[in-house]
Write a protein that holds these residues in place. Structure first.
Motif, mmCIF file in Angstrom:
data_model
loop_
_atom_site.group_PDB
_atom_site.id
_atom_site.type_symbol
_atom_site.label_atom_id
_atom_site.label_comp_id
_atom_site.label_asym_id
_atom_site.label_seq_id
_atom_site.Cartn_x
_atom_site.Cartn_y
_atom_site.Cartn_z
ATOM 1 N N ASN A 1 0.847 -1.189 0.000
ATOM 2 C CA ASN A 1 0.000 0.000 0.000
ATOM 3 C C ASN A 1 0.885 1.243 0.000
ATOM 4 N N GLU A 2 0.611 2.155 -0.922
ATOM 5 C CA GLU A 2 1.446 3.356 -1.036
ATOM 6 C C GLU A 2 1.376 4.221 0.215
ATOM 7 N N ASN A 3 0.235 4.203 0.887
ATOM 8 C CA ASN A 3 0.075 5.021 2.087
ATOM 9 C C ASN A 3 -0.116 4.114 3.305
ATOM 10 N N ARG A 4 0.946 3.469 3.735
ATOM 11 C CA ARG A 4 0.863 2.513 4.840
ATOM 12 C C ARG A 4 0.550 3.196 6.165
ATOM 13 N N ILE A 5 0.821 4.505 6.236
ATOM 14 C CA ILE A 5 0.570 5.227 7.481
ATOM 15 C C ILE A 5 -0.923 5.221 7.796
ATOM 16 N N LYS A 6 -1.754 5.295 6.742
ATOM 17 C CA LYS A 6 -3.207 5.319 6.928
ATOM 18 C C LYS A 6 -3.827 3.925 6.920
ATOM 19 N N SER A 7 -3.001 2.913 6.733
ATOM 20 C CA SER A 7 -3.517 1.545 6.668
ATOM 21 C C SER A 7 -3.915 1.063 8.062
ATOM 22 N N LEU A 8 -5.194 0.691 8.233
ATOM 23 C CA LEU A 8 -5.666 0.177 9.510
ATOM 24 C C LEU A 8 -4.937 -1.101 9.874
ATOM 25 N N TYR A 9 -4.676 -1.928 8.866
ATOM 26 C CA TYR A 9 -3.975 -3.186 9.110
ATOM 27 C C TYR A 9 -2.583 -2.920 9.697
ATOM 28 N N CYS A 10 -1.840 -2.015 9.086
ATOM 29 C CA CYS A 10 -0.480 -1.711 9.556
ATOM 30 C C CYS A 10 -0.512 -1.117 10.961
ATOM 31 N N ARG A 11 -1.481 -0.250 11.228
ATOM 32 C CA ARG A 11 -1.569 0.376 12.544
ATOM 33 C C ARG A 11 -1.875 -0.659 13.625
ATOM 34 N N LEU A 12 -2.786 -1.593 13.322
ATOM 35 C CA LEU A 12 -3.142 -2.628 14.291
ATOM 36 C C LEU A 12 -1.954 -3.548 14.584
ATOM 37 N N CYS A 13 -1.194 -3.891 13.541
ATOM 38 C CA CYS A 13 -0.004 -4.729 13.735
ATOM 39 C C CYS A 13 1.016 -4.016 14.619
ATOM 40 N N TYR A 14 1.141 -2.704 14.426
ATOM 41 C CA TYR A 14 2.071 -1.911 15.247
ATOM 42 C C TYR A 14 1.625 -1.904 16.705
ATOM 43 N N GLU A 15 0.315 -1.706 16.922
ATOM 44 C CA GLU A 15 -0.204 -1.665 18.290
ATOM 45 C C GLU A 15 -0.014 -2.999 19.012
ATOM 46 N N LEU A 16 -0.181 -4.094 18.265
ATOM 47 C CA LEU A 16 -0.063 -5.425 18.868
ATOM 48 C C LEU A 16 1.365 -5.972 18.799
ATOM 49 N N GLN A 17 2.275 -5.156 18.246
ATOM 50 C CA GLN A 17 3.685 -5.535 18.114
ATOM 51 C C GLN A 17 3.836 -6.848 17.340
ATOM 52 N N LEU A 18 3.193 -6.874 16.174
ATOM 53 C CA LEU A 18 3.227 -8.053 15.312
ATOM 54 C C LEU A 18 3.996 -7.773 14.042
ATOM 55 N N ASP A 19 4.629 -8.802 13.507
ATOM 56 C CA ASP A 19 5.316 -8.712 12.218
ATOM 57 C C ASP A 19 4.249 -8.660 11.131
ATOM 58 N N MET A 20 4.144 -7.547 10.401
ATOM 59 C CA MET A 20 3.088 -7.356 9.412
ATOM 60 C C MET A 20 3.112 -8.420 8.319
ATOM 61 N N ALA A 21 4.292 -8.939 8.019
ATOM 62 C CA ALA A 21 4.410 -9.918 6.928
ATOM 63 C C ALA A 21 4.203 -11.349 7.407
ATOM 64 N N ASN A 22 4.272 -11.562 8.714
ATOM 65 C CA ASN A 22 4.173 -12.930 9.245
ATOM 66 C C ASN A 22 3.281 -12.958 10.488
ATOM 67 N N LEU A 23 2.003 -12.840 10.264
ATOM 68 C CA LEU A 23 1.063 -12.849 11.376
ATOM 69 C C LEU A 23 0.939 -14.240 11.986
ATOM 70 N N PRO A 24 0.639 -14.321 13.282
ATOM 71 C CA PRO A 24 0.338 -15.624 13.895
ATOM 72 C C PRO A 24 -0.893 -16.232 13.227
ATOM 73 N N ALA A 25 -0.992 -17.540 13.288
ATOM 74 C CA ALA A 25 -2.087 -18.250 12.605
ATOM 75 C C ALA A 25 -3.450 -17.908 13.157
#
Length: 368
Positions: A250-274
């Motif tokens: 996504n060109e605007n990852r700052i506004k991406s809800l997915y990216c923000r949620l991964c940051y809040e939960l301290q998750l690797d955006m490319a390798n989510l838990p199952a």
């Protein structure tokens, strides 16, 4: 042009085109009988070709029965076969029974308490609901059967289902399924165990049964086996990865809800838990990808926000505000699973074991 299979004679007797008469006999009758529409009383023409199924048609353009759909050969053939199916089970089946109180013509009435609609063409959802409501006013149970133009591949797969097809779902003992019928093979099909993915995409099981082996009331689909549920998980994982890739690029990852949620939960955006992106029955009340609403549920829980609080915040996208209670139930079920899975798996409990057990328990709970 509206084609029908039943007419009234000059003696006010109903005449059915159910295959009892040969084309030669019908041509002779056409010479000496006049037929009329049971609905609007207008004259009908008996059409007898060599290829198409014999049927009646209005002689002139008419606004008769505004609920009727233009008939196709497939529709005519399907109604005849369904009529024979019920008749062979010694059930009282009435073909194209007109109900003047609600100005509707049911494809079939069975035992005067069941209205069968064999729908081959696309129909607006509002019209489908209106027809069903009309039958219910007459204390008739509506049963919608989707007409198939070709046979379906069987097994677990990603299905493209239109909105009106989802509206045709039957609920028997808390088992939801779409019943379909393929006239050329005289075979019923089922779409069952339907898990919402996005828009018109669902994962489900397709199974068929010959009309000669079908029962009535109609057979109810069984629970998925563990192997079948594993295939559902596999399709959901593929869909999840496609969604994740779209967010990573996504060109605007700052506004991406997915990216923000991964940051809040301290998750690797490319390798989510199952345990994010799990299929749950009934999740169509949430109009977001499973991975996204499940991340929102987890983030809210970690912050001490209740499910009701999350839904009240408006951050979740519901298919309809009136379905908030369903969304609460689905998210609560997911959080129970999330708390179990986030601790990891024991030697005796794999991801498949835990998620399949959850699927079985919830389904059995609904059926009680």
């Amino acid at each position: 042009m509206i084609y029908i299979l039943v007419a009234k004679t000059e003696q006010q007797e109903l005449f059915y085109l159910t295959g009892k008469h040969t084309r030669t006999e019908l041509r002779e009758m056409r010479q000496r009988k006049q037929f009329f529409c049971p609905s609007c009383k207008a004259p009908l023409r008996l059409k007898i070709g060599e290829i198409n199924i014999p049927h009646f048609a209005h002689q002139t353009r008419t606004d008769c029965d505004t609920f009727s759909e233009p008939e196709s050969s497939l529709h005519l053939q399907g109604k005849l076969l369904l009529y024979k199916f019920f008749s062979q089970l010694n059930l009282k089946a009435e073909l194209e029974s007109y109900l003047p109180q609600i100005r509707q013509r049911a494809d079939l009435l069975v035992n005067r308490h069941l209205a069968i609609e064999f729908q081959c063409s696309t129909i607006p959802v509002q019209q489908l609901k209106q027809r069903s409501e009309g039958y219910l006013k007459m204390k008739l149970k509506p049963v919608w059967i989707k007409g198939l133009k070709e046979s379906c591949p069987e097994g677990i797969s990603l299905l493209g289902l239109k909105t009106h097809e989802i509206e045709m779902r039957q609920n028997v003992a808390e088992t939801f399924f779409i019943l379909l019928f393929y006239p050329p093979d005289n075979r019923f099909y089922y779409h069952s165990s339907l898990f919402y993915v996005s828009s018109n995409r669902w994962v489900g099981k397709t199974k068929s049964i010959e009309a000669s082996k079908q029962v009535f009331p109609f057979a109810i689909p069984k629970l998925l086996t563990k192997e079948e549920f594993n295939k559902v998980l596999g399709i959901f994982q593929n869909v999840r990865q496609q969604y994740i890739r779209s967010q990573l690029y996504n060109e605007n990852r700052i506004k991406s809800l997915y990216c923000r949620l991964c940051y809040e939960l301290q998750l690797d955006m490319a390798n989510l838990p199952a345990h994010f992106g799990i299929p749950l029955l009934g999740a169509e009340c949430l109009k977001q990808p499973a991975v996204l609403w499940q991340l929102q549920a987890a983030a809210a829980w970690e912050k001490g926000i209740s499910v009701d609080g999350l839904i009240a915040s408006g951050k979740l996208v519901l298919s309809d505000p009136s379905r908030a209670p369903e969304a609460t139930e689905i998210m609560s079920r997911y959080l129970d699973l999330y708390l179990l899975l986030k601790e990891g798996f024991s030697k005796d409990s794999s991801f498949l074991e835990i998620t399949y057990d959850n699927y079985c328990k919830n389904l059995r709970k609904l059926r009680k």
